[in-house]
Design a protein around this motif. Structure first.
Motif, short mmCIF file in Angstrom:
data_model
loop_
_atom_site.label_atom_id
_atom_site.label_comp_id
_atom_site.label_asym_id
_atom_site.label_seq_id
_atom_site.Cartn_x
_atom_site.Cartn_y
_atom_site.Cartn_z
N ASN A 150 2.10 -109.49 -2.50
CA ASN A 150 1.23 -108.58 -3.22
C ASN A 150 0.72 -109.25 -4.49
OD1 ASN A 150 1.56 -106.03 -1.61
ND2 ASN A 150 3.70 -106.45 -2.09
N SER A 151 -0.40 -108.77 -5.01
CA SER A 151 -1.00 -109.31 -6.24
C SER A 151 -1.15 -108.20 -7.28
CB SER A 151 -2.38 -109.89 -5.97
OG SER A 151 -2.28 -110.97 -5.08
N ILE A 152 -0.89 -108.57 -8.54
CA ILE A 152 -1.02 -107.64 -9.65
C ILE A 152 -1.87 -108.30 -10.72
CG2 ILE A 152 0.18 -106.39 -11.48
CD1 ILE A 152 2.67 -106.38 -9.62
N GLN A 153 -2.93 -107.62 -11.14
CA GLN A 153 -3.73 -108.08 -12.26
C GLN A 153 -3.52 -107.11 -13.42
OE1 GLN A 153 -5.50 -107.81 -9.09
NE2 GLN A 153 -4.77 -109.88 -8.83
N TRP A 154 -3.25 -107.66 -14.58
CA TRP A 154 -3.03 -106.96 -15.83
C TRP A 154 -1.73 -106.17 -15.83
CZ3 TRP A 154 -5.77 -109.06 -19.37
CH2 TRP A 154 -7.05 -109.51 -19.09
#
Length: 188
Positions: A150-154
């Motif tokens: 999974n990817s998380i931005q901010w």
């Protein structure tokens, strides 16, 4: 009590598939799955437009101020000038990095859960494991969860159990986070 609506809430349900969906700009949580079992969440995108949330907040403040003034209970002018709406020392939100608060991405309290290949861009909890209790249909613990690729931005990260105590005993066990990619994380 905060009465902002969530975009998607599913409770006490089995065999759920959420895939290839996009959720944007929820006033509060985007996806809240509580007391669920056998869940697959994949290829889901959650995004929060901070400028849009600030506009919503400004409208809400104006509505609150107008209602209080009409009832003769409005804030005093010097409180507005000092940056505290109610004179309680709590500042008006401006450019706080974690604003908008409680716009969590994916929150799940459940059993036998897989969350993979999702992308969350927000300013609060992105991937959140929430507890079950002794009173939960699928309880007593959130367990057997695998969150990977999974990817998380901010956001403020991937969390396990970010809730207060409960007399019915909050419980979480057997949770794996693997290959979670953070970009510009506020916290991890």
């Amino acid at each position: 009590q905060d009465e902002r609506p969530y975009l998607l809430v599913i409770t006490q349900t089995d065999d759920i598939y959420l895939g290839q969906l996009e959720y944007r700009d929820s006033p509060m949580y985007h996806i809240a799955l509580h007391d669920v079992k056998t869940i697959l969440v994949e290829y889901v995108k959650v995004a929060v437009n901070i400028e849009g949330q600030k506009e919503i907040q400004a409208i809400g403040k104006d509505m609150t101020r107008n209602a209080l003034m009409a009832a003769g209970k409005g804030p005093h002018r010097h409180h507005l000038l000092s940056g505290s709406l109610f004179g309680d020392g709590i500042p008006l939100l401006k450019d706080i990095p974690t604003f908008p608060l409680n716009t969590d991405g994916i929150d799940i309290a459940g059993v036998d859960v897989v969350v993979r290949h999702c992308n969350v861009e927000n300013f609060d909890g992105a991937l959140c494991v929430k507890p079950l209790t002794q009173k939960s249909v699928h309880g007593p613990c959130s367990r057997n969860q695998y969150w990977y690729n999974n990817s998380i931005q901010w956001g403020v990260g991937a969390s396990i159990g970010s809730v207060g105590p409960d007399p019915d005993v909050n419980c979480i066990s057997d949770i794996i986070f693997e290959n979670i990619h953070f970009t510009n994380a506020l916290k991890t």
